[in-house]
Design a protein around this motif. Structure first.
Motif, PDB file in Angstrom:
ATOM      1  N   ASP A   1       0.772  -1.221   0.309  1.00 32.77           N
ATOM      2  CA  ASP A   1       0.183  -0.441   0.082  1.00 32.77           C
ATOM      3  C   ASP A   1       0.983   0.974  -0.116  1.00 32.77           C
ATOM      4  O   ASP A   1      -0.109   2.300   0.581  1.00 32.77           O
TER       5      ASP A   1
ATOM      6  N   TYR B   1      -9.005  -3.137 -11.799  1.00 34.42           N
ATOM      7  CA  TYR B   1     -10.102  -3.308 -10.623  1.00 34.42           C
ATOM      8  C   TYR B   1      -9.497  -4.203 -10.020  1.00 34.42           C
ATOM      9  O   TYR B   1     -10.194  -4.356  -9.024  1.00 34.42           O
TER      10      TYR B   1
ATOM     11  N   TYR C   1      -5.281  -2.997  -7.214  1.00 37.52           N
ATOM     12  CA  TYR C   1      -4.855  -2.087  -6.510  1.00 37.52           C
ATOM     13  C   TYR C   1      -4.958  -1.073  -5.560  1.00 37.52           C
ATOM     14  O   TYR C   1      -5.776  -2.262  -4.419  1.00 37.52           O
ATOM     15  N   PHE C   2      -4.831  -0.310  -4.528  1.00 38.09           N
ATOM     16  CA  PHE C   2      -4.583   0.585  -3.882  1.00 38.09           C
ATOM     17  C   PHE C   2      -4.643   2.022  -4.436  1.00 38.09           C
ATOM     18  O   PHE C   2      -4.523   2.379  -5.087  1.00 38.09           O
ATOM     19  N   GLU C   3      -5.301   3.350  -2.846  1.00 44.11           N
ATOM     20  CA  GLU C   3      -5.089   4.238  -3.415  1.00 44.11           C
ATOM     21  C   GLU C   3      -4.186   4.967  -2.454  1.00 44.11           C
ATOM     22  O   GLU C   3      -4.152   4.950  -1.332  1.00 44.11           O
TER      23      GLU C   3
ATOM     24  N   ASN D   1      -3.249   8.632  -2.008  1.00 41.11           N
ATOM     25  CA  ASN D   1      -3.232  10.552  -2.064  1.00 41.11           C
ATOM     26  C   ASN D   1      -4.582  10.953  -3.234  1.00 41.11           C
ATOM     27  O   ASN D   1      -3.087  11.723  -4.004  1.00 41.11           O
ATOM     28  N   GLY D   2      -5.061   9.843  -3.407  1.00 43.10           N
ATOM     29  CA  GLY D   2      -6.570  10.198  -4.431  1.00 43.10           C
ATOM     30  C   GLY D   2      -5.753   9.592  -5.959  1.00 43.10           C
ATOM     31  O   GLY D   2      -6.579   9.916  -6.363  1.00 43.10           O
ATOM     32  N   GLN D   3      -4.705   8.702  -5.488  1.00 44.20           N
ATOM     33  CA  GLN D   3      -4.619   7.969  -6.483  1.00 44.20           C
ATOM     34  C   GLN D   3      -4.424   6.820  -6.552  1.00 44.20           C
ATOM     35  O   GLN D   3      -4.317   5.739  -5.808  1.00 44.20           O
ATOM     36  N   ARG D   4      -4.715   6.491  -7.870  1.00 39.25           N
ATOM     37  CA  ARG D   4      -5.063   4.762  -7.326  1.00 39.25           C
ATOM     38  C   ARG D   4      -4.066   3.856  -8.145  1.00 39.25           C
ATOM     39  O   ARG D   4      -2.826   4.379  -9.766  1.00 39.25           O
ATOM     40  N   TYR D   5      -3.030   2.827  -7.098  1.00 36.46           N
ATOM     41  CA  TYR D   5      -2.112   1.991  -8.215  1.00 36.46           C
ATOM     42  C   TYR D   5      -2.565   0.681  -8.119  1.00 36.46           C
ATOM     43  O   TYR D   5      -2.651   0.422  -7.010  1.00 36.46           O
ATOM     44  N   HIS D   6      -2.738   0.617 -10.014  1.00 33.68           N
ATOM     45  CA  HIS D   6      -3.408  -0.935  -9.843  1.00 33.68           C
ATOM     46  C   HIS D   6      -2.001  -2.400 -10.044  1.00 33.68           C
ATOM     47  O   HIS D   6      -0.917  -2.126 -10.579  1.00 33.68           O
TER      48      HIS D   6
ATOM     49  N   ASP E   1      -0.678   3.289 -17.889  1.00 39.40           N
ATOM     50  CA  ASP E   1      -1.633   4.232 -17.420  1.00 39.40           C
ATOM     51  C   ASP E   1      -2.012   4.387 -19.136  1.00 39.40           C
ATOM     52  O   ASP E   1      -0.884   5.535 -19.498  1.00 39.40           O
TER      53      ASP E   1
END
Length: 321
Positions: A108, A223, A226-228, A230-235, A247
């Motif tokens: 995370d 989907y 992933y984790f989020e 600071n408002g950004q999603r990392y998959h 991306d």
């Protein structure tokens, strides 16, 4: 990918995923044999189990070549072949990056840029040395790791399909947690109705269904893991050129093919290319069909299989808007 038809269903947790086998007639012995076969195959290819051949290769990195069985060598050979294609986003030597991010495995946080740069130096698939005569695999740099997670499920799904047919089973399907291989449809049905999950939707929420028979469907999407922060999603779908998650405009890709192994390979290749380049790429592979789901709520169809839209917040097209 849920299935509408109700048959005799058997399940187990293998390869870190719920595995579902559906048969036209009850056959607990056959189901048990299938699950044992999957477990045996998993033991060959996993990177997380002591004694597996892939783990032995990784542990010998920078030290010596490792002799492996014919199936493991053949799969590694295929993975290397695809990984060294110009611009390929498929990379079986990406193990050090996957291990550092740990996305889907309680990861995370975003690794520091300097760490990713150092790990990228260990992920060149062309450096992996294969000796077909001795059937050995050698990782020349300490710290290199191969990871067959992006290809092993497809191979195993194909092995199961062959096994079922050898046992006289021609109606059914096997779902290996994202890799779905169908045989003949149930009696009275022309095809299986396979549901495509709605990205970031509630469990069971579908974008639509696709009708197939004797085909593999493999879906890969941002989907899934992933984790989020600071408002950004990392998959979990990493770009092997940058070390960061890919991306582009895609949320997911589903590949329809005869072979689930091909499905594994092409979902990664097509996701990396994006819709426009992916459609052009598919022109050279008529045996491969695909469905792209985009952030703009598009369902882009590159398939002749009948598709039924179920979610009106999406719209169907055969080209990128």
């Amino acid at each position: 990918m849920p299935v509408e038809q109700r048959l005799c269903s058997y399940s187990a947790v293998l390869m870190g995923s719920p595995i579902v086998l559906k048969l036209a007639e009850p056959d607990e012995r056959l189901a048990g044999d299938v699950f044992r076969l999957i477990r045996q195959q998993e033991n060959l290819f996993t990177v997380n189990r002591a004694g597996s051949q892939v783990m032995s290769i990784n542990e010998a990195a920078g030290k010596h070549p490792v002799a492996v069985s014919a199936p493991v060598f053949a799969l590694i050979e295929r993975a290397r072949e695809v990984s060294v294609l110009p611009g390929s986003c498929f990379n079986f030597a990406i193990g050090p990056l996957v291990k550092r991010w740990k996305i889907g495995f309680k990861g995370d946080s975003v690794p520091p840029a300097h760490e990713l740069q150092a790990l990228l130096a260990l992920t060149d698939p062309a450096r992996v040395e294969l000796d077909a005569q001795q059937r050995t695999v050698f990782l020349p740099l300490a710290g290199m790791e191969i990871d067959l997670g992006a290809i092993a499920k497809g191979y195993i799904a194909d092995v199961v399909k062959t096994f079922l047919r050898q046992r006289g089973c021609f109606c059914g399907l096997i779902n290996l947690g994202g890799n779905l291989q169908t045989l003949d449809a149930p009696a009275g049905e022309a095809s299986w109705a396979i549901g495509l999950q709605k990205p970031f939707g509630e469990p069971g929420a579908l974008v639509g269904t696709i009708a197939v028979s004797n085909k593999s469907l493999v879906t890969s999407g941002v989907y899934e893991r992933y984790f989020e922060l600071n408002g950004q999603r990392y998959h979990h779908i990493l770009n092997p050129q940058t070390g960061y998650p890919l991306d582009n405009e895609l949320l997911g890709v589903t590949v329809i093919s005869d072979s689930s192994l091909d499905g594994d390979i092409f979902t990664t290749l097509l996701y990396g290319l994006g819709v426009e380049k992916g459609l052009a790429f598919l022109a050279d592979y008529p045996q491969i069909e695909a469905i792209f789901v985009t952030r703009a709520q598009q369902v882009v169809l590159a398939t002749q299989q009948p598709f039924r839209l179920l979610d009106e917040t999406y719209y169907v097209t055969d080209s990128i808007a």
